[in-house]
Design an enzyme around this catalytic site. Structure first.
Site, PDB file in Angstrom:
ATOM      1  N   ASN A 139       2.214   1.696   0.851  1.00 48.90           N
ATOM      2  CA  ASN A 139       1.170   0.862   0.222  1.00 48.90           C
ATOM      3  C   ASN A 139      -0.165   1.831  -0.038  1.00 48.90           C
ATOM      4  O   ASN A 139      -1.162   1.250   0.111  1.00 48.90           O
ATOM      5  CB  ASN A 139       0.967  -0.028   1.252  1.00 48.90           C
ATOM      6  CG  ASN A 139       2.107  -0.803   1.481  1.00 48.90           C
ATOM      7  OD1 ASN A 139       2.031  -1.811   0.340  1.00 48.90           O
ATOM      8  ND2 ASN A 139       2.769  -1.224   2.360  1.00 48.90           N
ATOM      9  N   GLY A 189       5.972   2.302   5.686  1.00 58.61           N
ATOM     10  CA  GLY A 189       5.030   1.215   5.214  1.00 58.61           C
ATOM     11  C   GLY A 189       3.799   1.701   4.583  1.00 58.61           C
ATOM     12  O   GLY A 189       3.283   1.277   3.486  1.00 58.61           O
ATOM     13  N   CYS A 239      -6.179   0.295   8.215  1.00 61.03           N
ATOM     14  CA  CYS A 239      -6.658   1.254   9.171  1.00 61.03           C
ATOM     15  C   CYS A 239      -8.105   1.776   8.815  1.00 61.03           C
ATOM     16  O   CYS A 239      -9.034   1.658   9.524  1.00 61.03           O
ATOM     17  CB  CYS A 239      -5.854   2.172   9.761  1.00 61.03           C
ATOM     18  SG  CYS A 239      -5.359   3.447   8.319  1.00 61.03           S
TER      19      CYS A 239
END
Length: 322
Positions: free
Chosen positions: A168, A164, A129
């Protein structure tokens, strides 16, 4: 014209938002399957209400589905580790994969920057993102003058960071840093992510710093113009993407040890720092508007898939796989 069927692996926040985007706004894509591993997930429940075929048995369940052969594109919105296994399992079936995890098996794609370059890739990676929000800005500067060093800070609401994302964090920084160089064109890249616990939650905010070796005011004007043009290009598929304030270009103080930030072997001494401040407001298709970090990922993935449909999947199967 018939639509191209797609599957989404991952029934969490990102996967569910992507599914809703396909259903609501895509003119060329059609949901062929929603895939998860938790039968009680909201994403699978919503898919069933929308009439989308579902399975809670992961990639194996997808392959076993009756309509699997009709699916051309598979979005993976799971995790970096899971994508490695999913990609290996799907490899024999000739599907096009769009990876929304930081696994980075395939080439990095940032639609406003390099979408055309990887139209034939069988597995493309949407970076992160923070990468989707900031790499276009680094690229906007580097197409005017070389960027010796690019650093980005992505600040997102902690409420928009699901399991998630939190699992990560290391992959986020490594993948984004690499993509700042490979896609943005910086000599060296660095990425930082901040999970902001503020209440009420703040929308995504991103800061981009670029070091350049060009004191010419005319070049600085071109940089400002380039950044504004790039922001408009991203906003074409992420409507909530915008500059927070005007681009700032300031001299680097003589006593600032910027040489420690440069790539090994770099010889030019940076003269100026370019600072760009952004914010990303989500479209609120599934998640709150403050979750712009998730919205920019799903919007970029949707734009990538629609480009593949328009430019690649119209070719013959032999040409696609070549």
């Amino acid at each position: 014209m018939s639509k191209t069927k797609v599957a989404v692996i991952g029934s969490g926040n990102i996967g569910t938002d992507l599914m809703i985007k396909v259903l609501r706004i895509s003119k060329t894509l059609e949901m062929g399957a929603m895939v998860g591993i938790d039968p009680a997930s909201d994403g699978l429940a919503r898919a069933e209400r929308f009439g989308v075929p579902t399975t809670h048995e992961g990639v194996e369940g997808l392959i076993a589905m009756e309509g699997f052969d009709d699916i051309d594109i598979v979005f993976d919105a799971t995790s970096a580790k899971a994508h490695v296994a999913n990609a290996e399992r799907l490899a024999p079936y000739g599907k096009r994969l769009i990876d929304l995890t930081p696994a980075a098996i395939g080439p990095f794609v940032v639609p406003a920057v390099n979408l055309e370059e990887h139209a034939d890739a069988t597995n493309v990676n949407m970076v992160t993102c923070g990468g989707q929000a900031t790499i276009p800005i680094v690229a906007a500067v580097s197409r005017v003058t070389p960027v010796a060093y690019g650093e980005i800070v992505a600040s997102i609401s902690s409420k928009s960071a699901g399991p998630g994302t939190r699992a990560n964090i290391d992959e986020f920084t490594e993948t984004t840093s690499h993509a700042i160089e490979a896609v943005g064109g910086a000599g060296r890249g660095k990425a930082v992510i901040v999970l902001n616990p503020a209440e009420p939650p703040l929308i995504m905010r991103d800061t981009v710093f670029c070091l350049i070796s060009d004191p010419d005011p005319a070049t600085h004007d071109k940089i400002r113009e380039s950044v504004v043009e790039m922001v408009a290009a991203v906003a074409a598929y992420v409507p909530g993407y915008r500059l927070k304030q005007q681009v700032q270009i300031n001299p680097v103080p003589a006593d600032q040890p910027v040489h420690t930030l440069l790539a090994e072997g770099a010889t030019d001494v940076p003269t100026h720092q370019v600072s760009v401040f952004l914010e990303v407001e989500g479209a609120a298709h599934y998640l709150p508007a403050y979750a712009g970090n998730l919205d920019i990922m799903t919007s970029a993935a949707l734009r990538t898939a629609e480009h593949l449909v328009a430019n690649t999947l119209a070719a013959t199967p032999t040409e696609v796989l070549a």
